[in-house]
Enzyme design. Structure first.
Site, PDB file in Angstrom:
ATOM      1  N   LYS A  13    -129.414  90.676 -72.082  1.00  0.00           N
ATOM      2  CA  LYS A  13    -129.305  91.218 -70.718  1.00  0.00           C
ATOM      3  C   LYS A  13    -128.078  92.118 -70.591  1.00  0.00           C
ATOM      4  O   LYS A  13    -128.167  93.236 -70.097  1.00  0.00           O
ATOM      5  CB  LYS A  13    -129.208  90.083 -69.679  1.00  0.00           C
ATOM      6  CG  LYS A  13    -130.385  89.123 -69.685  1.00  0.00           C
ATOM      7  CD  LYS A  13    -130.252  88.044 -68.623  1.00  0.00           C
ATOM      8  CE  LYS A  13    -129.067  87.119 -68.813  1.00  0.00           C
ATOM      9  NZ  LYS A  13    -129.105  86.303 -70.029  1.00  0.00           N
ATOM     10  N   ARG A  88    -130.119  82.584 -61.076  1.00  0.00           N
ATOM     11  CA  ARG A  88    -130.431  81.669 -62.171  1.00  0.00           C
ATOM     12  C   ARG A  88    -131.156  80.421 -61.678  1.00  0.00           C
ATOM     13  O   ARG A  88    -131.486  79.563 -62.493  1.00  0.00           O
ATOM     14  CB  ARG A  88    -129.135  81.242 -62.848  1.00  0.00           C
ATOM     15  CG  ARG A  88    -128.793  82.029 -64.116  1.00  0.00           C
ATOM     16  CD  ARG A  88    -127.463  81.503 -64.594  1.00  0.00           C
ATOM     17  NE  ARG A  88    -127.224  81.683 -65.983  1.00  0.00           N
ATOM     18  CZ  ARG A  88    -126.411  82.606 -66.485  1.00  0.00           C
ATOM     19  NH1 ARG A  88    -125.829  83.467 -65.702  1.00  0.00           N
ATOM     20  NH2 ARG A  88    -126.190  82.654 -67.776  1.00  0.00           N
ATOM     21  N   ARG A 123    -122.089  86.342 -81.424  1.00  0.00           N
ATOM     22  CA  ARG A 123    -121.657  87.245 -80.338  1.00  0.00           C
ATOM     23  C   ARG A 123    -120.128  87.317 -80.264  1.00  0.00           C
ATOM     24  O   ARG A 123    -119.441  86.310 -80.386  1.00  0.00           O
ATOM     25  CB  ARG A 123    -122.208  86.757 -78.997  1.00  0.00           C
ATOM     26  CG  ARG A 123    -121.627  87.530 -77.810  1.00  0.00           C
ATOM     27  CD  ARG A 123    -122.498  87.483 -76.595  1.00  0.00           C
ATOM     28  NE  ARG A 123    -122.554  86.170 -75.968  1.00  0.00           N
ATOM     29  CZ  ARG A 123    -123.298  85.912 -74.888  1.00  0.00           C
ATOM     30  NH1 ARG A 123    -124.023  86.863 -74.333  1.00  0.00           N
ATOM     31  NH2 ARG A 123    -123.312  84.693 -74.372  1.00  0.00           N
ATOM     32  N   ARG A 156    -116.758  83.696 -77.142  1.00  0.00           N
ATOM     33  CA  ARG A 156    -116.754  82.894 -75.913  1.00  0.00           C
ATOM     34  C   ARG A 156    -116.836  81.418 -76.270  1.00  0.00           C
ATOM     35  O   ARG A 156    -117.570  81.040 -77.171  1.00  0.00           O
ATOM     36  CB  ARG A 156    -117.960  83.277 -75.044  1.00  0.00           C
ATOM     37  CG  ARG A 156    -117.722  84.486 -74.190  1.00  0.00           C
ATOM     38  CD  ARG A 156    -118.978  84.997 -73.541  1.00  0.00           C
ATOM     39  NE  ARG A 156    -119.777  83.968 -72.868  1.00  0.00           N
ATOM     40  CZ  ARG A 156    -120.854  84.245 -72.128  1.00  0.00           C
ATOM     41  NH1 ARG A 156    -121.252  85.507 -71.974  1.00  0.00           N
ATOM     42  NH2 ARG A 156    -121.533  83.282 -71.557  1.00  0.00           N
ATOM     43  N   ARG A 167    -127.202  75.032 -72.906  1.00  0.00           N
ATOM     44  CA  ARG A 167    -127.459  76.223 -72.084  1.00  0.00           C
ATOM     45  C   ARG A 167    -128.940  76.598 -72.127  1.00  0.00           C
ATOM     46  O   ARG A 167    -129.508  77.022 -71.129  1.00  0.00           O
ATOM     47  CB  ARG A 167    -126.580  77.384 -72.573  1.00  0.00           C
ATOM     48  CG  ARG A 167    -125.107  77.126 -72.261  1.00  0.00           C
ATOM     49  CD  ARG A 167    -124.205  78.108 -72.952  1.00  0.00           C
ATOM     50  NE  ARG A 167    -124.376  79.461 -72.478  1.00  0.00           N
ATOM     51  CZ  ARG A 167    -124.007  80.529 -73.164  1.00  0.00           C
ATOM     52  NH1 ARG A 167    -123.458  80.399 -74.365  1.00  0.00           N
ATOM     53  NH2 ARG A 167    -124.172  81.714 -72.661  1.00  0.00           N
TER      54      ARG A 167
HETATM   55  P1  ADP Z   1    -127.062  88.078 -72.598  1.00  0.00           P
HETATM   56  O1  ADP Z   1    -126.298  89.042 -71.730  1.00  0.00           O
HETATM   57  O2  ADP Z   1    -128.533  88.009 -72.250  1.00  0.00           O
HETATM   58  O3  ADP Z   1    -126.423  86.733 -72.679  1.00  0.00           O
HETATM   59  P2  ADP Z   1    -126.096  89.772 -74.786  1.00  0.00           P
HETATM   60  O4  ADP Z   1    -126.454  91.149 -74.326  1.00  0.00           O
HETATM   61  O5  ADP Z   1    -124.679  89.361 -74.689  1.00  0.00           O
HETATM   62  O6  ADP Z   1    -127.052  88.665 -74.076  1.00  0.00           O
HETATM   63  O7  ADP Z   1    -126.611  89.618 -76.289  1.00  0.00           O
HETATM   64  C1  ADP Z   1    -126.366  88.412 -77.030  1.00  0.00           C
HETATM   65  C2  ADP Z   1    -125.973  88.747 -78.452  1.00  0.00           C
HETATM   66  O8  ADP Z   1    -127.087  89.319 -79.157  1.00  0.00           O
HETATM   67  C3  ADP Z   1    -124.837  89.767 -78.568  1.00  0.00           C
HETATM   68  O9  ADP Z   1    -124.043  89.416 -79.659  1.00  0.00           O
HETATM   69  C4  ADP Z   1    -125.575  91.097 -78.801  1.00  0.00           C
HETATM   70  O10 ADP Z   1    -124.770  92.012 -79.527  1.00  0.00           O
HETATM   71  C5  ADP Z   1    -126.785  90.643 -79.621  1.00  0.00           C
HETATM   72  N1  ADP Z   1    -128.006  91.415 -79.361  1.00  0.00           N
HETATM   73  C6  ADP Z   1    -128.402  92.022 -78.205  1.00  0.00           C
HETATM   74  N2  ADP Z   1    -129.613  92.618 -78.359  1.00  0.00           N
HETATM   75  C7  ADP Z   1    -129.993  92.362 -79.642  1.00  0.00           C
HETATM   76  C8  ADP Z   1    -131.149  92.690 -80.428  1.00  0.00           C
HETATM   77  N3  ADP Z   1    -132.150  93.380 -79.915  1.00  0.00           N
HETATM   78  N4  ADP Z   1    -131.191  92.253 -81.700  1.00  0.00           N
HETATM   79  C9  ADP Z   1    -130.173  91.537 -82.228  1.00  0.00           C
HETATM   80  N5  ADP Z   1    -129.072  91.189 -81.553  1.00  0.00           N
HETATM   81  C10 ADP Z   1    -128.971  91.592 -80.278  1.00  0.00           C
HETATM   82  P1  AMP Z   2    -123.215  84.393 -68.580  1.00  0.00           P
HETATM   83  O1  AMP Z   2    -122.017  85.226 -68.872  1.00  0.00           O
HETATM   84  O2  AMP Z   2    -124.224  85.072 -67.699  1.00  0.00           O
HETATM   85  O3  AMP Z   2    -123.834  83.815 -69.852  1.00  0.00           O
HETATM   86  O4  AMP Z   2    -122.704  83.142 -67.731  1.00  0.00           O
HETATM   87  C1  AMP Z   2    -121.762  82.226 -68.272  1.00  0.00           C
HETATM   88  C2  AMP Z   2    -121.683  80.963 -67.419  1.00  0.00           C
HETATM   89  O5  AMP Z   2    -121.251  81.284 -66.087  1.00  0.00           O
HETATM   90  C3  AMP Z   2    -122.996  80.195 -67.218  1.00  0.00           C
HETATM   91  O6  AMP Z   2    -123.313  79.341 -68.290  1.00  0.00           O
HETATM   92  C4  AMP Z   2    -122.683  79.432 -65.923  1.00  0.00           C
HETATM   93  O7  AMP Z   2    -121.821  78.329 -66.162  1.00  0.00           O
HETATM   94  C5  AMP Z   2    -121.898  80.470 -65.125  1.00  0.00           C
HETATM   95  N1  AMP Z   2    -122.802  81.323 -64.323  1.00  0.00           N
HETATM   96  C6  AMP Z   2    -122.966  82.675 -64.419  1.00  0.00           C
HETATM   97  N2  AMP Z   2    -123.882  83.115 -63.554  1.00  0.00           N
HETATM   98  C7  AMP Z   2    -124.333  82.028 -62.888  1.00  0.00           C
HETATM   99  C8  AMP Z   2    -125.306  81.803 -61.869  1.00  0.00           C
HETATM  100  N3  AMP Z   2    -126.014  82.817 -61.361  1.00  0.00           N
HETATM  101  N4  AMP Z   2    -125.495  80.535 -61.436  1.00  0.00           N
HETATM  102  C9  AMP Z   2    -124.783  79.516 -61.920  1.00  0.00           C
HETATM  103  N5  AMP Z   2    -123.860  79.633 -62.883  1.00  0.00           N
HETATM  104  C10 AMP Z   2    -123.631  80.875 -63.366  1.00  0.00           C
END
Ligand code: ADP
Ligand code: AMP
Length: 210
Positions: A13, A88, A123, A156, A167
Site C-alpha cells: 500500500k 482498518r 522491509r 520497524r 498482524r
Molecule cells: P504496506 O504499506 O502495505 O504495509 P509496503 O508498501 O511497505 O506495504 O511494502 C512492504 C514491503 O514489500 C516493502 O519492503 C516493499 O519494498 C516491498 N514491496 C512492495 N511491493 C512489492 C512487490 N510488488 N514485490 C516485492 N516486494 C514489494
Molecule cells: P501501518 O504503518 O499501516 O502498518 O500501521 C502500523 C500500526 O499502527 C498498526 O499495526 C496499528 O497498531 C497502528 N495503526 C495504523 N493505522 C491504524 C488504524 N487505521 N486503526 C488501528 N490501528 C492503526
C-alpha cells in the site's frame, strides 16, 4: 479523487501510494506514519499507541478516527487524497461515511500470507521521510540510506517475525471484512499485488481511471 488502499500489512500500500500520489499530485495519508511520528516526538497519543503497535494490535478506533478527522480537514486534502492504512475496521469505515467524506475508489491489493512474511522481514523504512525499501526486492542505491532524502533506513519493530503473524491474524479478522463493505457500495477494485512493482502500479492506475 479520494482513494482508499486496502490490503494486508506488507501488501504494498505504502509503495503504491507514494507512486500514485506523485503522479496525481495528491497527498498520502498513512495513519501508521502519523502515529509513528507522534511516538517519535513523545506526544501523549503516540505513547498511548506504542503498546498496541508493538504487539501488532490495532490502536483503538476513537484514537485513529480522531487523527483522520483532523488530517482530512487540512487544506491539502481538498483536491483528493490516498488513504493508506485507514480504515482498518468496520466502525472506522462507518465513521468516514458519517463524516460526509466521499470515497471514490477502494483498491484492494491482494498478496498471499506467505509472501507477506518475506516482505515484512526484509522491509526497511527511512526514519526521516518514511520512504520504504526491501533488502532484496526494492533495495536502495546505497545500503542503509534513503534514495530520496539520504536518511537512515531502519527496520520497524513490528516487522520482526514474532509480531507479523499477529498482524496478519488481526488483518483477516478485522480489516478483511471491509472488502464486503465497499463491494456493497460498488467501490471495490481488486489488484493482484504480487510481481513487478511497476506492473502493479499500472494495474492500480488503470483501476483508478476506470
Ligand atoms: P504496506 O504499506 O502495505 O504495509 P509496503 O508498501 O511497505 O506495504 O511494502 C512492504 C514491503 O514489500 C516493502 O519492503 C516493499 O519494498 C516491498 N514491496 C512492495 N511491493 C512489492 C512487490 N510488488 N514485490 C516485492 N516486494 C514489494
Ligand atoms: P501501518 O504503518 O499501516 O502498518 O500501521 C502500523 C500500526 O499502527 C498498526 O499495526 C496499528 O497498531 C497502528 N495503526 C495504523 N493505522 C491504524 C488504524 N487505521 N486503526 C488501528 N490501528 C492503526
Amino acid at each position: 479523487m479520494n482513494i482508499i488502499l486496502l490490503g494486508a500489512p506488507g501488501a504494498g500500500k505504502g509503495t503504491q501510494a507514494a507512486i500514485i500520489c506523485d503522479r496525481l499530485h495528491i497527498p498520502t495519508i498513512s495513519t501508521g506514519n502519523i502515529i509513528r511520528a507522534a511516538l517519535k516526538s513523545g506526544t501523549e497519543m503516540g505513547l498511548k499507541a506504542k503498546s498496541y503497535m508493538d504487539e501488532g494490535k490495532l490502536v483503538p478506533d476513537e484514537v485513529v478516527i480522531g487523527i483522520i478527522k483532523e488530517r482530512l480537514a487540512e487544506d491539502d486534502c481538498k483536491n483528493g487524497f490516498v488513504l493508506d492504512g485507514f480504515p482498518r475496521t468496520i466502525p472506522q469505515a462507518e465513521a468516514l461515511d458519517s463524516m460526509g467524506i466521499q470515497i471514490d475508489k477502494v483498491i484492494d491489493i491482494e498478496v498471499s500470507d506467505e509472501e507477506i512474511v518475506g516482505r515484512l522481514s526484509g522491509r526497511r523504512v527511512c526514519e526521516s521521510c518514511s520512504d520504504t525499501y526491501h533488502v532484496a526486492h526494492h533495495p536502495p542505491q546505497e545500503e542503509g540510506k534513503c534514495d530520496k532524502c539520504g536518511g537512515t533506513l531502519v527496520q520497524r519493530k513490528d516487522d520482526h517475525p514474532e509480531t507479523v503473524n499477529d498482524r496478519l491474524r488481526v488483518y483477516h479478522e478485522q480489516t478483511e471484512p471491509l472488502k464486503g463493505y465497499y463491494e456493497k457500495q460498488g467501490k471495490l477494485f481488486e489488484v493482484k499485488g504480487e510481481g513487478d512493482i511497476g506492473d502493479i502500479t499500472r494495474l492500480t492506475l488503470a483501476a483508478i481511471e476506470a
